[in-house]
Design an enzyme around this catalytic site. Structure first.
Site, mmCIF file in Angstrom:
data_model
loop_
_atom_site.group_PDB
_atom_site.id
_atom_site.type_symbol
_atom_site.label_atom_id
_atom_site.label_comp_id
_atom_site.label_asym_id
_atom_site.label_seq_id
_atom_site.Cartn_x
_atom_site.Cartn_y
_atom_site.Cartn_z
ATOM 1 N N ASN A 60 0.837 -1.206 0.000
ATOM 2 C CA ASN A 60 0.000 0.000 0.000
ATOM 3 C C ASN A 60 0.868 1.251 0.000
ATOM 4 O O ASN A 60 1.702 1.377 -0.908
ATOM 5 C CB ASN A 60 -1.117 -0.036 1.057
ATOM 6 N N ASP A 61 0.694 2.157 0.934
ATOM 7 C CA ASP A 61 1.237 3.516 0.818
ATOM 8 C C ASP A 61 2.706 3.606 0.392
ATOM 9 O O ASP A 61 3.561 2.919 0.963
ATOM 10 C CB ASP A 61 1.152 4.234 2.174
ATOM 11 N N PRO A 62 3.014 4.539 -0.511
ATOM 12 C CA PRO A 62 4.417 4.907 -0.748
ATOM 13 C C PRO A 62 4.925 5.665 0.481
ATOM 14 O O PRO A 62 4.191 6.464 1.062
ATOM 15 C CB PRO A 62 4.352 5.833 -1.964
#
Ligand SMILES: *[C@@H]1O[C@H](CO)[C@@H](O)[C@H](O)[C@H]1NC(C)=O
Ligand SMILES: *[C@@H]1O[C@H](CO)[C@@H](O)[C@H](O)[C@H]1NC(C)=O
Ligand SMILES: *[C@@H]1O[C@H](CO)[C@@H](O)[C@H](O)[C@H]1NC(C)=O
Ligand SMILES: *[C@@H]1O[C@H](CO)[C@@H](O)[C@H](O)[C@H]1NC(C)=O
Ligand SMILES: *[C@@H]1O[C@H](CO)[C@@H](O)[C@H](O)[C@H]1NC(C)=O
Ligand SMILES: *[C@H]1O[C@@H](CO)[C@H](O)[C@@H](O)[C@@H]1NC(C)=O
Length: 570
Positions: A60-62
């Site tokens: 998921n998130d960078p």
């Protein structure tokens, strides 16, 4: 930073710690029965060719993107054990061009009391003397969200393979009155007046909050009396991002820059709707307050980087090419069961350069120029007339992995449909007026990932309406007919496009990549990313068409399409 000098002396700390599988949190779906089901085999049919992904598992998130000594770094939230969220670590990849990537070992994983239950999202900051530092959210033994720092073990290593988590962590804990399960995702720090400043996303009741903290040495942090900004009825603000943009140049600015020709951008990811919004405004240094410009709204009616599958984004300043670059996570639109079968879930959107539009009213985004190195065989078309009902195929390219740029023109807007002022929601309007609802000026655009007989396709198209004093332009990326598979989330994503039509032209660029259609309307003014899973339009059987379903004849002034090569991807 004397604290850093002291810390970098103790070079090797214990990194031989076993990744633990905790991290339960209401807003992050915790499914103990699924999170460690190892991927048996990786299904390739919908895997992307040139978007960022690891060889398998959930992402998921960078996190903490940055440039250091000639190397671009991307960290990201990763489950090393399975294709659903869980066991989260900071995976780490490095690149010379942000297109070809090499995977390194995870940089940060649970090992200390202050992160034993999870290493969640955060940012990097480059301190004076070219010293990177990471800020991230750790989940402590009481399941509290606390903020920690990590520093490189060896600054001579451009790959920054090893990170040290000083024992004085956490550096910020939720203050009294802050809900300890709603307090995360520290921003890149900016410096002014002798202090470093960061934001931490949170909420107070239903009010979304960007709490402000200050520090002289990056070790002792004090909460400012007031949040930098907050807004009622928006719920938890995840992954806040706060940075300056130049009012008269497309160049990016270092995060600490301020001054007369600078505006600021505040972005938050809204956990309630899983959409992001941003505003442009003024950062008042005297009051330590951010005020959005009038007319710009906080919340899901506001401006978005992307009107599709795009979340938890983060920017960084690239000092080499003097640009600000945006990374964003594009989640899957299939089911969790599909993800487990595929053995992977989640990609990062193509990194985008971002700058302030000359109107000052919105940002503009464009895929980084490095993407062009993947352009292979090219097909060109010009001066193609599209009458109502026409579908014209673009032959000669690999339609499942292609970069296509088109300029459309029309001779008049007289036939534009009347705009009903109650149409405030672009996505609903696209749902009501899809590519098969014939119109005046538009719908016209591309049919991407189309099967030969159009059983499946994802249209990306414009539709122009006439309002009393202006024209309203809608850009749609409509997944409803993207796949014969019925068990998918197939949204009719859309955004309005604030564009001057006096030259009677509209441009569109789409990056098509097996299960991604990432589109940039009107030179990057409105962007939409769709995730789609065709069953027929796969593996050599995908097609690309131009189409028009409006009574105004549309001319394709120019089309360039390139089959895209696959880079080295982790
Ligand atoms: C630090 O990194 C440099 C460059 O990669 C390497 O030559 C050196 O051996 C490293 N130092 C230690 C202590 O690992
Ligand atoms: C804190 O947030 C959680 C959601 O993560 C919620 O369930 C809980 O009620 C909140 N606690 C308080 C005291 O508001
Ligand atoms: C900041 O706010 C103060 C007090 O309202 C005001 O006097 C000042 O002009 C503001 N500064 C900027 C840059 O807007
Ligand atoms: C154009 O409209 C006709 C009539 O509704 C429909 O049959 C056709 O599928 C539409 N074309 C596209 C690409 O949606
Ligand atoms: C649109 O562009 C034209 C030509 O550049 C210009 O004359 C006109 O004022 C612009 N309209 C608006 C509303 O900005
Ligand atoms: C991405 O997946 C779709 C379909 O399951 C959900 O509706 C979205 O909420 C989700 N987006 C994010 C950011 O999690």
């Amino acid at each position: 930073m004397d604290v850093l000098k002291r810390l970098s002396v103790s070079v090797f700390l214990c990194f031989l710690c076993i990744i633990s599988n905790n991290g339960a949190e209401a807003s992050h779906k915790y499914q103990p029965e699924l999170e460690s089901l190892g991927a048996v085999q990786v299904k390739h049919v919908h895997r992307t060719g040139f978007h960022f992904q690891p060889p398998k598992n959930w992402i998921n998130d960078p996190n903490g993107p940055m440039h250091y000594k000639g190397v671009y770094h991307l960290f990201y939230q990763y489950n090393p054990k399975g294709a659903v969220w869980g066991n989260i670590v900071w995976a780490h990849s490095v690149s010379k061009d942000m297109i070809n990537w090499e995977a390194l070992d995870p940089a940060i994983y649970p090992s200390k009391p202050f992160d034993i239950n999870g290493c969640w999202s955060g940012s990097s900051t480059i301190l004076p003397g070219n010293k990177p530092i990471i800020l991230y959210t750790g989940i402590d033994p009481n399941k509290r969200q606390v903020q920690n720092i990590a520093i490189p073990a060896n600054l001579s290593d451009p790959y920054l393979r090893q990170w040290i988590k000083p024992d004085f962590n956490p550096i910020v804990v939720p203050a009294i009155g802050i809900n300890s399960s709603q307090f995360r995702d520290p921003t890149t720090a900016w410096f002014y007046n002798g202090h470093w400043n960061i934001l931490v996303g949170s909420r107070r009741k239903d009010r979304g909050m960007a709490y402000l903290y200050r520090s002289k040495n990056f070790k002792y942090w004090v909460k400012a009396q007031h949040p930098l900004h907050s807004s009622p009825n928006t719920g938890m603000w995840e992954c806040p991002d706060f940075y300056p943009v130049s009012v008269n140049s497309k160049n990016g600015l270092d995060t600490s820059l301020n001054g007369p020709s600078v505006k600021h951008v505040l972005k938050a990811s809204l956990d309630l709707t899983r959409y992001e919004f941003y505003t442009i405004g003024t950062y008042n240094l005297t009051l330590d307050k951010y005020n959005p410009d009038s007319g710009l709204v906080d919340g899901w009616d506001g401006l978005r980087y992307d009107y599709g599958n795009f979340y938890a984004s983060k920017t960084f300043y690239d000092p080499i090419k003097k640009r600000r670059i945006l990374w964003g996570w594009s989640n899957e639109s299939d089911s969790q069961q599909d993800d487990i079968k595929k053995g992977w879930a989640g990609i990062q959107a193509i990194p985008r350069k971002l700058w302030l539009d000359s109107s000052g009213k919105q940002l503009v985004q464009w895929p980084i120029e490095e993407l062009d190195i993947l352009r292979g065989k090219k097909v060109e078309k010009s001066n193609v007339k599209l009458n109502k009902g026409d579908n014209v195929e673009v032959n000669g390219i690999t339609a499942e992995q292609v970069d296509v740029e088109v300029i459309f023109s029309f001779s008049s807007l007289d036939k534009a449909e009347k705009f009903d002022p109650s149409w405030v929601n672009a996505q609903n309007l696209c749902g009501q007026k899809g590519s098969d609802v014939q119109g005046g000026v538009g719908p016209f655009g591309l049919l991407t990932l189309a099967s030969e007989n159009l059983e499946e396709f994802t249209p990306v198209f414009f539709r122009i309406f006439k309002a009393p004093n202006k024209h309203v332009v809608l850009l749609c990326s409509d997944a409803r007919r993207s796949s014969l598979d019925k068990n998918l989330y197939k949204a009719s994503f859309a955004g309005f496009v604030d564009v001057n039509l006096s030259n009677k032209k509209l441009s569109l660029r789409s990056l098509i990549d097996h299960s991604v259609v990432e589109s940039f309307g009107a030179e990057g003014k409105t962007c939409i990313t769709s995730r789609v899973y065709p069953t027929l339009a796969v593996e050599g059987n995908a097609h690309l068409y131009l189409f028009n379903n409006g009574s105004e004849v549309i001319t394709v002034e120019n089309l360039n399409a390139w089959s895209m090569k696959s880079p080295h991807m982790n």
